[in-house]
Structures are given as C-alpha cells and as structure tokens.
Design an enzyme around this catalytic site. Structure first.
Site, PDB file in Angstrom:
ATOM      1  N   GLY A 194       0.816  -1.203   0.000  1.00  0.00           N
ATOM      2  CA  GLY A 194       0.000   0.000   0.000  1.00  0.00           C
ATOM      3  C   GLY A 194       0.852   1.256   0.000  1.00  0.00           C
ATOM      4  O   GLY A 194       2.065   1.215   0.245  1.00  0.00           O
ATOM      5  N   CYS A 195       0.209   2.375  -0.282  1.00  0.00           N
ATOM      6  CA  CYS A 195       0.934   3.643  -0.391  1.00  0.00           C
ATOM      7  C   CYS A 195       1.447   4.097   0.976  1.00  0.00           C
ATOM      8  O   CYS A 195       2.636   4.378   1.142  1.00  0.00           O
ATOM      9  CB  CYS A 195       0.057   4.702  -1.040  1.00  0.00           C
ATOM     10  SG  CYS A 195      -1.578   4.882  -0.290  1.00  0.00           S
ATOM     11  N   TYR A 196       0.536   4.174   1.936  1.00  0.00           N
ATOM     12  CA  TYR A 196       0.969   4.591   3.272  1.00  0.00           C
ATOM     13  C   TYR A 196       2.005   3.623   3.826  1.00  0.00           C
ATOM     14  O   TYR A 196       2.953   4.015   4.503  1.00  0.00           O
ATOM     15  CB  TYR A 196      -0.222   4.605   4.228  1.00  0.00           C
ATOM     16  CG  TYR A 196      -1.132   5.793   4.129  1.00  0.00           C
ATOM     17  CD1 TYR A 196      -0.661   7.082   4.352  1.00  0.00           C
ATOM     18  CD2 TYR A 196      -2.487   5.640   3.859  1.00  0.00           C
ATOM     19  CE1 TYR A 196      -1.508   8.180   4.300  1.00  0.00           C
ATOM     20  CE2 TYR A 196      -3.347   6.733   3.803  1.00  0.00           C
ATOM     21  CZ  TYR A 196      -2.848   8.004   4.024  1.00  0.00           C
ATOM     22  OH  TYR A 196      -3.694   9.087   3.988  1.00  0.00           O
TER      23      TYR A 196
END
Lengths: 355, 355, 355, 355
Positions: D149-151
């Site tokens: 994921g991005c975070y």
C-alpha cells in the site's frame, strides 16, 4: 464605543484584526500602524477593504498611540513590543500583544528559543497569557495581555481537560500539527511562494519550533508538574487553518466500583463536555467525528474530537482552528472583549465559511 | 422578524443562504428543506453549522411551507419550482428563486437552452429579474423574484453602464468568464473531484452555456436592441469566485466640442461612477487596478475595473464577485431585503476574507 | 553526446531544462550557471535533484562557457544575453536564448515594450525565432535561436493555421490567456506568495503585456499583413499550465460550388489537421473536446480544440501547454534537437502527468 | 519485450501504470481492462494519453488475459483478485496485485480489517510482499507479488533500518501520515469533491485504517517481535504525495567504550546509510533537511530525513513518496523489473517534477 490602534496592521494577523473589528459594534479603529506603508491608503495594501477603510497607514509611535486609544493591538515581530513598552504606555491604555514577547514567564526560556535578548522583562510578570477559556478571570483585570500563538492555542485547548484531570501520561504527549500558509506571514520569501507550497507538504522546525515551550509551559500549569513534549509543525497548501493531532497514553482512573481502569469513550467525553459545555467558541464534536479546518474557517471556533485506541492504550486528540482568527486576531478581540466587559463573543459570531 | 424557508438547503447555495441568514437580524430560518437528507440534522450535513443550527432537514412540501413562512428561497434544480409553483403559494408568501425557471421572459428561449419543458409559464410575466442594482424598484413590489445566475450577475453589472449609455459596439461584446468550482454544485461527479480540478484549467460549455441567453436578454433591455454575445465559462481550481473579462469595441461619442471621438479613461470612469456611486455593493476600482476574486470572497461586493486599449480601440472590462454570495445567496438576501423594506445591506455587510 | 551549459539554471525554466536534459540521451550538462548560488550544490537549491545532480553552481561567464560546450541555454532576465553576446561566442557554440532579447525583429518595438536599451541589435537579424513547428527549417541552420515566450507559443500555435489560411478576420482576434504561477518565476515577491495566489484569480498586464508584440509579429508573418490584437493574461492558482482562449470572426471562403460561405466544423478541422497531422507535439483534439492544462502537464504537447458559434459568426479556439515545457525548456530542447540533428522528440517523449 | 495487461486501468493507479509503462523499453501493454469503460477509447477516459494510446478498454477476463500476457497488474478493489485467482492463471503468467488481497499473511487479520471474506486464501502463502528494498530476493522468484500500500510503503521504509537494528522502542512508535487526494481514487464521492478537499485538512480512519496491520506485520518481521502502532492518516489538499512523520523513543545502544548510550545523529545516520546506500530509489537526506513531497513528485523516490530530540529522547523520522508511483504503480513496475530480470530502475528513472 472604544478606540483601538493596531501596530503591524498590514501583516496577515493585522489585516484579520481589521476585518473582525469592522464588524464589532463597540470599537472604532483609529490607527493603522505599518512601518512599511506609512502614508499609503490601507485599502491599497488590502484591497478587500476598498470603500470600507478610508484611512492611510501611520507609523508605529506607540507612545503617542497610547494617548489616543483605549486598546493597542501589536501584531509585530518578536522583540518589537519588548523594546518599546513602558509603564507610561500601560498607564494610558490596554495592550494586547500578538507577538510572543510576554507569553513565556521564564525570560531565559524565551531568550533561548527566540534567540533575542528581552528588553523589558519587568513586564513579564504582570502580563496575562490570554488563552481566554483558561485565564478568563485574570484577563479581565489585566493591562497587558500576551495573546497566545496559533499552534499553541490549538494544541493546548485540544489536550487541556485531559491534562488537567490527569487522564493522560504526560511523558507520552506528542503534538503533530499542520498549518495553512498564512501562519508564515506576508513577508516575501522564496519558501512561501505559491509554486513552492502548492502541491507540497513538509515538516519544518522539527524539535526546534518556538511554540514548543509555550505549549509546555501552559500544560505544565494545568498538570501541576513539568511537561515536555514533541511538537512538529507542518506546512499545508492552504491559506488558513491549523489541525493538531495529539497522541498520548491514557492513564488508568479509579472507577465507580473502586477498580483502576482506562477511561472509556463516555468518560473522556464527559471530561471534555464538562470543561467546554459553556464555552461558546469550543465545540466538542460528536462521537466518531474528526475536526476539519474548513468547518472553522473564518470563525473563532475550536473544533475538538478524539478517538481511543484500545489496541495501544493511546488516545488520539484532534483540534482545528482558523490560525488567523482563534489563533491570532479573533482571540485578540476575545481578549479585548474581556478587558472591556463586552460580551465575550461580540464581533466574533462569524459563521464558518464553507466551502 | 420574518420567517424564511429554504428548499434546497443542502446545496452550496442553500448552505450559503444559511450562513448569511444566521447573521441577519430580521430573519429566522424555519425550514431547512432537503429532499436527500430528510430527518438528518442540518449540522451533520454542514458541520460548520455545528452548535449554530439545531434543526433537522425537512422535505420540500412548498405548499405547506408557504403557509408557515414569509419568504421561501428555492435553491433547487432547474424545473423544480416551475413544476410546483401555484397561485396559492404566491398568495401566501414571497418567493426568491435561485434557479433559472423565471429568469427568461421568452419561454421558448428557456426551453431551448435548458432542454426542459416549462410547467408554469403563466408566472413568467410577473416574475421580476432580481438584479437589484438594475431592477430595485420592481423587486420591491414583487411576489416572485428570479434571482440572477452567478455568471450573469457578474457579466451584466460589469458591462451595464457602458451598454446602457451606448459606449460600446454591442456586436463586438465577448465575455470570457472564470469560475471557482463551487458553481458546479455539491453533486458527486468525477469531473469535479479534487484531483480532476486541482492544477487544471479548462473552458466548458463553449458557445452553449445556459447563462448566455440570460446575459443577452438583460443587456438587450439596457441597450434597447437585441444583443448577441460570445460567452465562455472556464473552471478554475479555487472554491469561490467569478472573474469576468469582457471585450468590446468602443464607440465614438459626441464630445464637448461637438466632434465624434472615442471616450477616454475619465469619460468611461465617469459613466461607471455615475451608475454605481450610490451602490453599496458595487466598487468601481481606481485607475489601473484590476479586480481579483479574493478581494470579494465571502462578501456581496462586485469589484469592477477596466482598461482602454488605444491600439485596438477596444475596452477590456473586468468584474469579480463571490459566486455564492453576490452570484447566489447574497443577492437573494439582498432581494429579500428589498421585498420586506429592510436596509438593502442588512446581513450583507460581510467583509471580504483575505487571505 | 554533446555538452550543454545553462546560464540561469536556478530559475524555474532553468530547473526544467535540467529535468529534461537529464533524460536526454545525447546531452551532458557541463555548467549549471547561477549568479545567486555560485559554489552551492545545485541539488541543495532544487532538492528534487538530490543524488541526480552532483554539480555545484557556477558563475555566468558565458565566454568561457562557450569554449567548453556545444550549446548554451540562457534562461536569464531580459537584457542579460543582449549585453553579453559576441561574435566569438557564436563562433564557438550554439545559443538557445529563453529570454526575449532576440525574439522581436524591430528593435524599437522591443525597446518600447521592454523598456530596455538593446545592447547588441546586430545579432537580431540572424536570430531565428524558435517556434519549431513554424520555423523548423531555419532553426536547423541557426547559431542563435530566440526561444519563444510561454504565452506566445500557446497563442500562436492555437491560431496559426487559420491565420495562415485566411479563415479569420484578423481585426477581430482576441487572446484571453490563463497561466499557472510558475510563469512568474522564482523571485520572492509578495504578489506571488501562496496566500496571495491561492483561491484567487486576476487579470494583469491588461493591454500592456510584453508578449503582445511577439504574438502580433509572428501572426503578421503568417497573415502577410499587420496584425494587432488584444492579449490579456490572467494568473491562475496552479503551478503549471497555460490555457489560451482565442476569439475571432470567421471569414467566408469559396466553397466547392463556387459560393462564399462561412467554413463549417469539418472545413476548419481539416485546416488544423493539415497543418499539424505530422507534428508530434501538436494534438488537435476531437470534436467537442476542450483542451485542459492537466492533460499536457509535464509534457511538450500543445492540445488544441475549437468551437464555432453560428449565432455570432465567431470561432473560439483553445490551446493548452505546460508553460515550463513547450512554453520554455521543452521547446528549447526541441530547438536543440533541431540544431544538432537529433530526433526532434528525443528527450521529449514525456507522458503528461495526471492527476 | 514482454507483454503486460492491466485490470483496473482506468483508476488513478492504473493510469499511472500506463504512464510509466509507456516509457519502459521492455514492455508492451496489450490489455487495458476497465469494467466501467468497456469498448471506449482509453484516451477518451484519460485524455493525457491522446495520440499515445490508441487502444480501447477491455473487460476483466483475467483467465483469457493470463494466456495472452507475461504479466498482469491488478489495480482493482479489495477482494477482486482473491475472487478470481486460480492456479491456471498463475501457471500462465505473473501477477502483480496492487490491491491488499495477498499482503497480509494471517487471513483472519485481513478479514477483520477489510470486512471481506477472503476467497482464495490458498495463495496467500506463496504471495511475496513486494517491498522491493526489503524482499528483493523473494520477489525475483515469485509468481504472485502483493504490491504494498501507499501509506505502508512510506511508513515502513522510513522506520525500517531503525526497527531492524533495534534502535527504537517499538512500543512507542507512532505514524502520523499525510496524503494527497489521489489516494482516495477516482470514484465520484462528495467527500472528495474539489470544494470539500481544497482549503481543508482532516484526519480520517483514526485507529481503524486498513494499512495499520500491514505496517505492523512488516515491522514485526523486521523486529522479530510483534509491533503494535498508532497510525493516523490525513487528507491534504494536493493531488499526489505522502508524508509520514514517525515518532519513537530511542533505545540505548552499546557504545565503543562499552557503555550504554542513546545513539547520536551520526550513529543513526550511519544505520540509514548502511541500509540504503545502494538503493537507487531511497534517498537519505543530508543533516537537517526534512523531506517534502514535491521533491519526489512523479518519481519512484523515497526521501527520508530525521531529527533527534535530546529533550524527550525521541527520534522524529520523516519519509516522502509519490503515492501513485513508489506508493503504487512505480513500485509495481519495480517489482515487474525484478520478476523479469530487467534493471530494477528501467522505466523508473523519472526525474521529480518541480514545481
């Protein structure tokens, strides 16, 4: 009707003072002080004021100003007021200082964090820290009010009831704050150009920001012990608004059955409500609602929400203000209202602008 | 104290009506109509209203509403009011319609540009086009006010004095307008997502935008002849504000010495000043100053500037408004003030928010 | 592999040159000239270049630089290159000048609009106006290329085919242009601060902007007669992008049946396609599609669309570019590619960034 | 030259895959899957691709696709791939999944946080978590890569070396993250409209965001013990970029003289450098420099900085990425490069776009 003067009327905080005071029934602005624009029409510097303000900018002769007005607002660089203030001025007028000069009681702490020699420490003692919701009584009797910083107002009020009631472990308190760019002022700096700020996000002043000792001092008073925190400000691509996200470990409290347990949502909510239920400007949000800066834009409100994390035993407290209103000019007017016995929200019933 | 109801209270224009009316001394909002949110707290839809509005949303039963209030604002989709309006409603209450249903006198023109059948053309005749600066007298006596569109308000007022006085060649008039995104409403459309609008600029509705015939109709009344223009709207990455840049060739006018000459700056300025010197909401800017939308944000002002180009014989007229205030809710309240004999700027002395 | 030097490498256009040239297979940057940052790491001024550029900034000794490199880019203030250029420099190297110094053939026009004395008018004659799509052949043989302005590139290419083919009445041409803020450069000015630009829209330089004579000169060459236009730039709260909305009355053209008629959509489209079908960087959009600046962001594309208004007889032409790429650095590299016989799009096949 | 297919090509992450793959020398996109736009030109959905992509959108028949291409990227909603994946597909092609379906090893944790039943838990075991800098070796041999994921990418890489080396007290780790709005996807939701996000800042998913267990799992592997953190995401008014500000108490480490002391700046820096000195995409910034999202925009870089606070004994770690590149499509391509033995940065030497 009282008379007010503003020194530093052409900074963003000064301009916000003008915006708010124009809608205040009991005040007339008599002096638009601005060293950089002496003799120029105020409305040529802030054209939103065209046909609303006809005055031209004056110098910052605060002694003369003190003889003419009932209250002076100083929205000036750090050290300015400390270098000018005299007993005579305070004998003639009330002063609400939007700079940090009289916020910190320990002059050594001030001088360390601000890297400035304080020129009039003799007035620090009598200055009242103008966080109205906390120091209302003292403000009413003051001559000199140290108007709190923008980050500090938001950071303190968001945590205050829990700190005061001993619900959080003070050694664990972390404040991660995010601010719109008007907090950086109107000075022409490359770092604040549109193209540098827009589509960008950064932390700055990490571990060194000057609002740190101010938050610590006030929370220490509330806690009755010394508080040391991490405070990290961030620059956000928006004009106005501060959001403070604060983390702390909850402390177990004595429950009705005598046991020691972590407080639950209702207990924490009750503490917030107890402190703020009569505060016009503090809005404790409903369960599950996180504050957003846009909901307070242009107003003097502080919106507060929180979430308990049972997994980690921490509480996440969140507060939002408009940095130029509750974080600067609005709170200054709130202090003025207290100083002169006006209704505390006179001129400050501004409805937040959305969108 | 009068009672007001809003149908469509949860759109951006409706929410702006709420914001403005909350600060209006003579009005109480009795009905927050919103078909999509019936039964929900209004402040849960617009959280800026938390602790300011306690009401829940009601349906859009306009007949019942008409019996309860003195004035109804309809901030509704095109065709809604036309499908609901009855003589009985107008007998019971005043109506200020923020939609386009009664703005255009020729029902065929309405039906062609809006692609809707008009369900109550019998009221078009009595409806007064609520551009207050132009139709003040008629508005005062009206039952039904057609509140002007956002682009149209800005476009018409910017050119009106020169059109009326015959200073420009009407065949050459071009309006290039730029609007903030709130004009697109609160409906969830991909094209209006943050990521689609931010860092972007585009024209839309080129040669086909529905505000075109409205501008043309009003300018035709002013000119006494039929006016056909090019109107091009653009979407700008900002929340609020419309800027209209308008181009037209100047016409020679009879000078004091009897000769025919193009009007110079002072002559044009004198025409603007003559029309607007007593208008609280219209600010004709000083020489060389171009209007900026930020200088009117949150207020009901129209800022107007112009520049003459001797090289081409054209004049460039520029006008700026806040599309949600003077372009919608503010003007609606201005119309209400006229309808009920309140001071025209009651509740509308909002100072522009900058920055 | 050729060697390139940049004078003015720390302005936005200079930095964009660096970004593009880093991805160019045939070029090595040997000189990062920046009077303000001599001796500082380039990557400390533009931190996006961290670990990509290790060089430090050098002075602007263009004579020395000319001996070291094959091509010099000057992204410098008006008058800088004109004050430095010598025959010796041009004997040693190619120069692509991103300033306006050699764009305008009539030195009097230059000096009038720029309010600067031109110090080396002797080179104006040989300088080639580097609008590649129009002057490709001449650029290939040039020593000195005058890289077009940002507004001018967009404005000219959007109208060029119709001007060249005589489809529009040149006396009616109006260019209403909108630009992102990077066009204003990286200088620290209050007017370009985030808080002044964000949530704001304004026209500036109305009737007086310096790109006006440049557009007029180039369109005059295309038309074979003198063209005088209105050009109005606007500042938009976004970093990059120019949108030009251009208005002109169509002229009747001889049709297949011998009659004189206004051209219809297909006829105008055919003219555009004819001029641009082999141009990699010009994209004539499909019917009904309006260009948006976001669709070209970060790329060297020009997107063009148009709409005919039968009601007024006008055509509305629209063009969009990234002002720092096709409007500055990208076009400069395109010119360099032509000068050295590289594929014209080498290093320039950058795909637009969306969102 | 390999062949690639994208399922979910019209979301923002899918479109970013297209942008990056168009510049990749070894890949040809053969399938633009988009359930919502079947049969429509891809370039009519993403007009930045006009004249760059001529294909139309296809359905999401992943079995057929698996027979045609060497690698499939799934940029699809949670649960999609889990519901479709078969052994046959994995026998025919490699799969890089940008959703969360195979990121979390414990299916119960997945099902609890995502509130979805996992339809193919049998593949979780073999899926490799595609955080290239950590799992490079395993990725090279994988059939199924779970793209982070991005975070999580940003949060993990920022803390990884210190967690791995035992320099921080894991019980004190707090991640306060800020994201641009493209992370919310292209779905038409009111909360993501321009006017709701612009000039606004808020936390969301406080204590409940789905990236929490993903960060915890990966950091637990690094630490060799279970890690539980607070993770708070915030929405920032910008298109792209994630900034993670992470707080933790430092642990005393054995010094050269045998004593136990807190690590100083140089010691921490050495740890970061040791882990990342050969990593092309991770840039450990110089002392005192805080990362900014704009410096990595459009690129696959992770910028990392930190500050030690001697007053509190905490370290503040900061990391910045472009959420659509290193946080999604860029890392997916990096994984593809590993899977096929291409240079790890092939197609990913994109220079950050500034401003």
């Amino acid at each position: 009707m009282i008379k007010a003067g503003i020194i530093g009327a052409t900074g963003y905080a000064g301009a916000e003072l003008v915006r708010i005071l124009l809608g205040h029934k009991e005040v007339e602005i008599k002096w638009y002080g601005s060293r950089s624009y002496i003799g120029e029409k105020y409305a040529s510097v802030y054209r939103n004021m065209f046909q609303l303000v006809d005055d031209s900018c004056l110098d910052d002769n605060i002694e003369e100003l003190a003889r003419q007005v009932d209250v002076i607002f100083t929205a000036t660089p750090q050290g300015f007021l400390a270098g000018m203030l005299t007993e005579e001025i305070l004998a003639n007028t009330k002063v609400v200082d939007l700079s940090a000069d009289y916020r910190i009681k320990d002059v050594k702490v001030y001088e360390k964090w601000y890297q400035i020699e304080h020129k009039s420490p003799q007035f620090i003692g009598e200055a009242v820290y103008g966080l109205c919701e906390v120091n209302r009584g003292k403000v009413k009797k003051a001559r000199l009010v140290a108007n709190p910083g923008c980050y500090t107002t938001c950071s303190i009020l968001t945590a205050y009831p829990l700190v005061k009631e001993g619900l959080i472990d003070l050694n664990t308190l972390i404040v991660d704050a995010k601010s719109g760019t008007s907090g950086a002022g109107r000075g022409a700096k490359t770092a604040n150009l549109f193209c540098e700020v827009n589509e960008n996000m950064k932390a700055y002043g990490v571990t060194t920001h000057r609002h740190t000792p101010e938050i610590e001092e006030q929370l220490s008073y509330a806690a009755g012990e010394e508080v040391t925190i991490n405070f990290t400000p961030h620059l956000v691509p928006m004009n106005r608004g501060i959001l403070a996200t604060e983390y702390a470990s909850l402390k177990k409290i004595r429950q009705a059955d005598g046991s020691l347990q972590y407080p639950d949502y209702e207990q924490v909510k009750a503490v917030y409500d107890n402190y703020y239920k009569d505060e016009y400007f503090v809005r404790v949000l409903d369960k599950g609602v996180c504050p957003e800066t846009k909901w307070v834009e242009g107003s003097n409100f502080v919106d507060i929400g929180f979430q308990i994390d049972a997994r980690t035993g921490r509480i996440v407290m969140m507060g939002a203000i408009d940095n130029l209103v509750k974080g600067a000019a609005g709170q200054a007017v709130q202090n003025m209202n207290l100083l002169f016995g006006f209704p505390e929200n006179e001129g400050l019933t501004l409805v937040p602008l959305f969108p």
